[in-house]
Every structure is written in structure tokens, then in C-alpha cells.
Design an enzyme around this catalytic site. Structure first.
Site, PDB file in Angstrom:
ATOM      1  N   ALA A  66      28.577 -22.056 -24.146  1.00 23.27           N
ATOM      2  CA  ALA A  66      27.290 -22.117 -24.824  1.00 23.27           C
ATOM      3  C   ALA A  66      27.316 -21.092 -25.949  1.00 23.27           C
ATOM      4  O   ALA A  66      28.067 -20.112 -25.893  1.00 23.27           O
ATOM      5  CB  ALA A  66      26.173 -21.803 -23.833  1.00 23.27           C
ATOM      6  N   GLY A 111      30.315 -23.040 -20.636  1.00 24.99           N
ATOM      7  CA  GLY A 111      29.760 -24.392 -20.785  1.00 24.99           C
ATOM      8  C   GLY A 111      30.813 -25.440 -21.111  1.00 24.99           C
ATOM      9  O   GLY A 111      30.613 -26.626 -20.839  1.00 24.99           O
ATOM     10  N   GLU A 114      32.305 -26.315 -17.835  1.00 22.08           N
ATOM     11  CA  GLU A 114      31.252 -27.076 -17.131  1.00 22.08           C
ATOM     12  C   GLU A 114      31.153 -28.507 -17.684  1.00 22.08           C
ATOM     13  O   GLU A 114      30.974 -29.460 -16.919  1.00 22.08           O
ATOM     14  CB  GLU A 114      29.914 -26.335 -17.263  1.00 22.08           C
ATOM     15  N   GLU A 134      31.011 -16.044 -17.698  1.00 21.03           N
ATOM     16  CA  GLU A 134      29.599 -15.652 -17.756  1.00 21.03           C
ATOM     17  C   GLU A 134      29.303 -14.276 -17.181  1.00 21.03           C
ATOM     18  O   GLU A 134      28.505 -13.520 -17.746  1.00 21.03           O
ATOM     19  CB  GLU A 134      28.719 -16.704 -17.042  1.00 21.03           C
TER      20      GLU A 134
END
Ligand code: HXC
Length: 260
Positions: A66, A111, A114, A134
Site C-alpha cells: 500500500a 499489500g 496480499e 508492516e
């Protein structure tokens, strides 16, 4: 919608989505996730698309996570909402009727890892790197990583990746079952397209019902899953493609499936 952050094309039944923010290593900001949602919702109802491929632009990164700059100033309410925006789109990808293949051409971090786990099948280039960094940013995974990565590689490897924030290379990803295949970068799209084409040659309804049964089974007990399988198996016998597939076998010829 005009896309600024993704590229989308369809050829021979294969829809290819390329995340296209190479200057930020294809990091997912709100604009990109919004475009991804738009294209995924179009694909979901497009009978011309039999298989979906998701990749990143350039030779360095699939998706480096992200967008940290955009995320850095969020308050708790905004953080939760942002997590849910991404979660919802990734769940839409996971639930697309068509199979989705991730062509991981470089960094698949946060992300990005993911996103790959929301796809059905992952192929990686030799230079790909995977991780959930993260905790090094003071956050947890937020686009489904605690759930889908665990289901893909099991809790031991998922916890090690998530607690350490460390990166693994493509060979290690192969070893732990995070990816199905590793190839030189120059061969990645050929390998992925070969796989996609193989799937497009099969009976589309049977492929989609197989995906639905597998996905349903992952999220329920085996008794419920097996009962669902019996339903979709029975449903196949209402299709022209079942008749065609079995007649072709008996007549010793190749089937010509119509998707009906
Ligand atoms: C914003 C990013 C970015 C990201 C890279 N860039 N990753 N921008 N968000 N996630 C930008 C850099 O700032 C830089 O911009 C440019 O891309 C090139 O990156 P470099 O760092 O110069 O490249 P390199 O030295 O090769 O390092 C590559 C890298 C590193 C190891 C991938 O960029 C990195 O660690 N990126 C962050 C990875 C990460 O932590 N991802 C998880 C994010 S959290 P400039 O302008 O300087 O050229 C997450 C949570 C998901 O994903 C859930 C949310 C709810």
C-alpha cells in the site's frame, strides 16, 4: 472510467490487469485500488474473459505494498476504512468467477503479497521478493494478509513472515508453497499465458464451478464443502459442454466447448 494507474487489455479470452505506477514500484494508493475495483467488477460480468492475469509494470516490482506516503497521516477511523477498501476489492478478486493468475515480476510486499494471495495461482520471476513488512512500519497487514497468507502457506510460515517483516526470495516462496512456479523474468509472461491458455481450452462453466467449490470449501467444514461439490457436479450435467466433452472422448476427437 479512464484508468491512470492500471492498464487493462483482453486477448483470446485472457484479461490482463497491469498495476502501473512504476515510479512508486506500483504501490497501491486509493486511486489505484478504485480503478482495480472498477475493472474487476467489469470482468465479473464479461463472458469474453475466461481467465484473468494480474501483474505489475516494469521489471522491478509487482506491487511494493500500500502507498506508505498516502497512509502515513491517517487516524484510526481512516486507517480502518482504508483497510476495508482494499480488503473489499481483494475479496472481489478472490470471488471473481474466472480463475485469476498472479504474474509476480518483482517485489510483492505488504499489500502486494496480499494481492497475490487473493489470486488463485501465483507464478513468480526469479527476481521476485515476498514479504509482509508492516510490523516494521508499526502496523499489521491490512488487506487480508493475516488471513489469506496463513491459508496459503500455513500458520508457521505466515507468522514468521509477518512477525519478522522479513523478505524471502522466489525460491524460498516456491519451497513454502507461496508460488507454484519460478521462471526467469524474460519467460514469466509466456509461462503465465501458457497456463492461462490451457485453462481457456477447458469447459468454462466447469472451471468456474470448480473454483467456486474450492473457495467455498476453504471457508467451511468438509461436510458442507463436499455437499456443495455434489451440487455443482450435478449442475455440470445441465451444460452442453458436458455433453460435448464426453461425446468428444467417446468419438476420440478434441472437444469444442462453447461455455454453455
Ligand atoms: C509508497 C513507495 C512504496 C510504498 C516504494 N515506494 N514502495 N512509495 N509506498 N509502499 C517508492 C519509494 O519511496 C521511491 O520513491 C520509489 O518507490 C522507488 O523505491 P526505492 O525505495 O528507491 O527502491 P529500492 O531502494 O530498490 O527499494 C525497494 C523496496 C523499498 C525494498 C521495495 O522501496 C521498500 O521497502 N518499499 C516499501 C515496502 C513496504 O514496506 N511495503 C508495505 C507497505 S504497508 P522516490 O520518490 O523516493 O523515488 C502495506 C499495508 C497493506 O502494504 C495494508 C494496508 C491497509
Amino acid at each position: 472510467m479512464d484508468y491512470q494507474n492500471i492498464i487493462y487489455s483482453v486477448s483470446d479470452g485472457i484479461g490482463t490487469i497491469t498495476i502501473n505506477r512504476p515510479k512508486a514500484l506500483n504501490a497501491l494508493n486509493l486511486a489505484t485500488v478504485t480503478e482495480l475495483k472498477d475493472v474487476v467488477e467489469k470482468i465479473a460480468v464479461d463472458p469474453a474473459v475466461q481467465v484473468v492475469v494480474i501483474t505489475g509494470s516494469g521489471e522491478k516490482s509487482f506491487v511494493a505494498g500500500a502507498d506508505i506516503v498516502e497512509m502515513s497521516t491517517k487516524n484510526p477511523t481512516e486507517g480502518r476504512a482504508w483497510g476495508m477498501v482494499g480488503q473489499n476489492v481483494f475479496t472481489e478478486i478472490e470471488n471473481l468467477p474466472q480463475p485469476v493468475i498472479a504474474a509476480i515480476n518483482g517485489f510483492a510486499l505488504g499489500g502486494g503479497c496480499e494481492l497475490s494471495c487473493a489470486c488463485d495461482i501465483r507464478y513468480a520471476s526469479e527476481n521476485a521478493k515476498f514479504g509482509q513488512p508492516e510490523v516494521g512500519l508499526g502496523i499489521t497487514p491490512g488487506f487480508g494478509g493475516t488471513q489469506r497468507l496463513t491459508r496459503v502457506v500455513g500458520r508457521g510460515y505466515a507468522k514468521e513472515l509477518i512477525y519478522t517483516g522479513g523478505m524471502i526470495d522466489a525460491q524460498e516462496a516456491l519451497r513454502i508453497g507461496l508460488v507454484n512456479k519460478v521462471v526467469p523474468q524474460s519467460e514469466l509472461m509466456d509461462a503465465v499465458m501458457k497456463l492461462a491458455k490451457t485453462i481457456t481450452k477447458k469447459a468454462p462453466v466447469a472451471v468456474q464451478l470448480s473454483k467456486a467449490a474450492i473457495n467455498r470449501g476453504i471457508n467451511c467444514d468438509v461436510v458442507t464443502g463436499i455437499a456443495y461439490e455434489a451440487e455443482v457436479f450435478g449442475l455440470c450435467f445441465s451444460t452442453a459442454d458436458q455433453k460435448e466433452g464426453m461425446s468428444a472422448f467417446v468419438e476420440k476427437r478434441k472437444p469444442a466447448f462453447t461455455g454453455k
